[in-house]
Scaffold this motif. Sequence first.
Motif, PDB file in Angstrom:
ATOM      1  N   GLY A 110      -2.969 -17.721 -14.480  1.00 39.01           N
ATOM      2  CA  GLY A 110      -1.520 -18.264 -13.817  1.00 39.01           C
ATOM      3  C   GLY A 110      -0.880 -18.105 -15.115  1.00 39.01           C
ATOM      4  N   PRO A 111       0.628 -18.601 -14.757  1.00 40.31           N
ATOM      5  CA  PRO A 111       1.581 -18.378 -15.732  1.00 40.31           C
ATOM      6  C   PRO A 111       1.380 -19.003 -17.168  1.00 40.31           C
ATOM      7  CG  PRO A 111       2.479 -19.257 -13.532  1.00 40.31           C
ATOM      8  CD  PRO A 111       0.991 -19.216 -13.608  1.00 40.31           C
ATOM      9  N   LYS A 112       0.831 -20.244 -17.188  1.00 46.22           N
ATOM     10  CA  LYS A 112       0.405 -20.787 -18.559  1.00 46.22           C
ATOM     11  C   LYS A 112      -0.167 -19.929 -19.516  1.00 46.22           C
ATOM     12  CE  LYS A 112      -0.885 -25.154 -20.582  1.00 46.22           C
ATOM     13  NZ  LYS A 112      -1.643 -26.487 -20.286  1.00 46.22           N
ATOM     14  N   SER A 113      -0.991 -19.071 -18.893  1.00 46.70           N
ATOM     15  CA  SER A 113      -1.914 -18.181 -19.694  1.00 46.70           C
ATOM     16  C   SER A 113      -1.405 -16.882 -20.114  1.00 46.70           C
ATOM     17  CB  SER A 113      -3.141 -17.956 -18.888  1.00 46.70           C
ATOM     18  OG  SER A 113      -3.787 -19.059 -18.923  1.00 46.70           O
ATOM     19  N   THR A 114      -0.420 -16.438 -19.270  1.00 47.76           N
ATOM     20  CA  THR A 114       0.246 -15.015 -19.658  1.00 47.76           C
ATOM     21  C   THR A 114       1.805 -15.112 -19.777  1.00 47.76           C
ATOM     22  OG1 THR A 114       0.485 -15.051 -16.965  1.00 47.76           O
ATOM     23  CG2 THR A 114      -1.472 -14.184 -17.668  1.00 47.76           C
ATOM     24  N   MET A 115       2.602 -16.108 -19.406  1.00 51.82           N
ATOM     25  CA  MET A 115       4.111 -16.070 -19.709  1.00 51.82           C
ATOM     26  C   MET A 115       4.428 -16.069 -21.124  1.00 51.82           C
ATOM     27  SD  MET A 115       6.058 -18.015 -16.919  1.00 51.82           S
ATOM     28  CE  MET A 115       6.096 -17.576 -15.289  1.00 51.82           C
ATOM     29  N   LEU A 116       5.249 -15.091 -21.374  1.00 50.61           N
ATOM     30  CA  LEU A 116       5.913 -15.098 -22.831  1.00 50.61           C
ATOM     31  C   LEU A 116       6.975 -15.863 -23.117  1.00 50.61           C
ATOM     32  CD1 LEU A 116       5.818 -11.262 -23.143  1.00 50.61           C
ATOM     33  CD2 LEU A 116       4.249 -12.886 -24.182  1.00 50.61           C
ATOM     34  N   LYS A 117       7.367 -16.574 -24.066  1.00 51.81           N
ATOM     35  CA  LYS A 117       8.474 -17.354 -24.513  1.00 51.81           C
ATOM     36  C   LYS A 117       9.748 -16.396 -25.009  1.00 51.81           C
ATOM     37  CE  LYS A 117      11.067 -21.189 -24.465  1.00 51.81           C
ATOM     38  NZ  LYS A 117      11.587 -21.769 -23.283  1.00 51.81           N
ATOM     39  N   SER A 118      10.834 -16.667 -24.537  1.00 51.21           N
ATOM     40  CA  SER A 118      11.943 -15.835 -25.224  1.00 51.21           C
ATOM     41  C   SER A 118      12.857 -16.589 -26.218  1.00 51.21           C
ATOM     42  CB  SER A 118      12.731 -15.245 -24.055  1.00 51.21           C
ATOM     43  OG  SER A 118      13.683 -14.465 -24.593  1.00 51.21           O
ATOM     44  N   LYS A 119      13.290 -15.914 -27.135  1.00 50.04           N
ATOM     45  CA  LYS A 119      14.291 -16.907 -27.840  1.00 50.04           C
ATOM     46  C   LYS A 119      15.862 -16.801 -27.326  1.00 50.04           C
ATOM     47  CE  LYS A 119      12.113 -14.984 -32.140  1.00 50.04           C
ATOM     48  NZ  LYS A 119      12.249 -14.121 -33.210  1.00 50.04           N
ATOM     49  N   LYS A 120      16.171 -16.085 -26.240  1.00 49.50           N
ATOM     50  CA  LYS A 120      17.124 -16.058 -25.305  1.00 49.50           C
ATOM     51  C   LYS A 120      16.967 -16.698 -23.992  1.00 49.50           C
ATOM     52  CE  LYS A 120      19.404 -13.197 -28.197  1.00 49.50           C
ATOM     53  NZ  LYS A 120      20.461 -13.497 -28.873  1.00 49.50           N
ATOM     54  N   PRO A 121      18.165 -17.166 -23.348  1.00 50.05           N
ATOM     55  CA  PRO A 121      18.098 -18.005 -22.102  1.00 50.05           C
ATOM     56  C   PRO A 121      17.417 -16.540 -21.223  1.00 50.05           C
ATOM     57  CG  PRO A 121      19.875 -18.325 -23.046  1.00 50.05           C
ATOM     58  CD  PRO A 121      19.352 -17.211 -24.042  1.00 50.05           C
ATOM     59  N   VAL A 122      16.625 -17.210 -20.157  1.00 51.95           N
ATOM     60  CA  VAL A 122      15.932 -16.091 -19.198  1.00 51.95           C
ATOM     61  C   VAL A 122      16.228 -16.515 -17.767  1.00 51.95           C
ATOM     62  CG1 VAL A 122      13.870 -15.171 -18.356  1.00 51.95           C
ATOM     63  CG2 VAL A 122      14.100 -15.837 -20.792  1.00 51.95           C
ATOM     64  N   ILE A 123      16.677 -15.633 -17.118  1.00 50.36           N
ATOM     65  CA  ILE A 123      16.640 -15.880 -15.436  1.00 50.36           C
ATOM     66  C   ILE A 123      15.886 -14.923 -14.930  1.00 50.36           C
ATOM     67  CG2 ILE A 123      18.052 -15.629 -13.416  1.00 50.36           C
ATOM     68  CD1 ILE A 123      20.537 -15.886 -15.192  1.00 50.36           C
ATOM     69  N   SER A 124      14.880 -15.274 -14.153  1.00 46.55           N
ATOM     70  CA  SER A 124      13.742 -14.369 -13.424  1.00 46.55           C
ATOM     71  C   SER A 124      14.267 -14.149 -12.090  1.00 46.55           C
ATOM     72  CB  SER A 124      12.344 -15.069 -13.535  1.00 46.55           C
ATOM     73  OG  SER A 124      12.479 -16.384 -12.686  1.00 46.55           O
TER      74      SER A 124
END
Length: 451
Positions: A110-124
């Motif tokens: 799921g997302p918790k295991s695979t999502m990266l965290k950006s230093k910039k604001p992100v829109i998906s």
Amino acid sequence: MKRKNIIIIGAAGRDFHNFNTYYRDNEAYNVVAFTATQIPDIDGRKYPSELAGVLYPNGIPIYSQDQLPALINELDVDECAFSFSDLSYEDVMGIGAIVNAAGANFTLLGPKSTMLKSKKPVISVTAVRTGTGKSQTSRKIIETLLGHNLKVVVLRHPMPYGDLNAQRVQRFATVDDLKKHDCTIEEMEEYEPHVSRGNIVYAGVDYAEILAAAENDPDGCDVILWDGGNNDFSFVEPDLAVTVLDPHRPGHELKYYPGEVCLRTTDVSIINKIDSAKEEAVQIVEDNIKSANPTSTIIKAESEITVDDSELIAGKRVLVVEDGPTLTHGEMKLGAGTVAAERLDAAEIIDPRPFAVGTLKETFNQYSHIDNVLPAMGYGEQQLKDLEETINNADCDAVIIGTPIDLTRVISINKPSTRVYYDLDEMDGPNLDDTLNDFIEAHKLMAVNTQ
């Protein structure tokens, strides 16, 4: 402790990302193989050692998915991680049953295991099915942010079908870059609409490196926009999540994986194509949004269509060429080209199947729901040749190009052709402008940009 033997089941995209973020440096696991489907010629290769890391000095072999039961037995596999998108729940659990029957566990990361965290604001920007209208939604968001003098860098969901080492981190700034990186039609369809407008696009294989490069792009970066593929959820944790739904396939938002994950985690739900869908279908989709995610803002939009030359359509016998993945695993029977042909009173939309050759014949046999449209398949050189020959064989007056790219740039078409374009046109009510104004204010983006 003995490392668990893992097979990652994928299609050259999410599977590599799941490996890179969860398994690559994890000494509790031993990834013994990838399996691949959908993408021609990806099996039989290796995920290279340069990308696989120190635990995998010999790289990791990639096999065809139909070998899965035998591989589980031969490689003493403990667990299989399902890692590709836009399958019905019946199909996903069918694969799960094959895995369990062979003795292994079946896993969905799921997302918790695979999502990266950006230093910039992100829109998906994601979707509940392939072909809902993510591209025009992404373009509309980018145009709005550019209107606020913000620099937007696009991260595109991966499609690395060539030399994986060479595709580790790719930057696309011009149409010439598409040729430089030897892009397939499927890649060009996603990258070209962005770069032709002057936007920078990053894609490739290793998204931690790709994200870092995008954040530090030499032309500047205020906002990262995740431009999703199929109906997958974002690789990067979003600050604003937008999901697009299609009333031409009402109910699919609750029947396909991982599209329902996108719906249940989104901030904004866009019901697209309401101009060409039945009212009752739009209502079904709206009701399902309210049931699955009652806090989501609902925006209704049309997919506004324009053409280069309407005279090539009116009263003519036309061949319609549409986006390949939308028709194939997206299971659509039509696209923007078909809508243009109907609205502009084409005399006939011809059946392309009698003229199909080679791999296009195989595509029609595999995806029997496709009839009077031609999918623009172009994963490799042979498919491009077969697409060109099929179009040139066709008995018609003109060709309607409903793909997001100029096909005449990559193949030679021996008859008149016209391109179809489509843009997001929001209806009265909640809209992206207000949503993005709130986003800009929340992240103090104008203040950052004007210092």
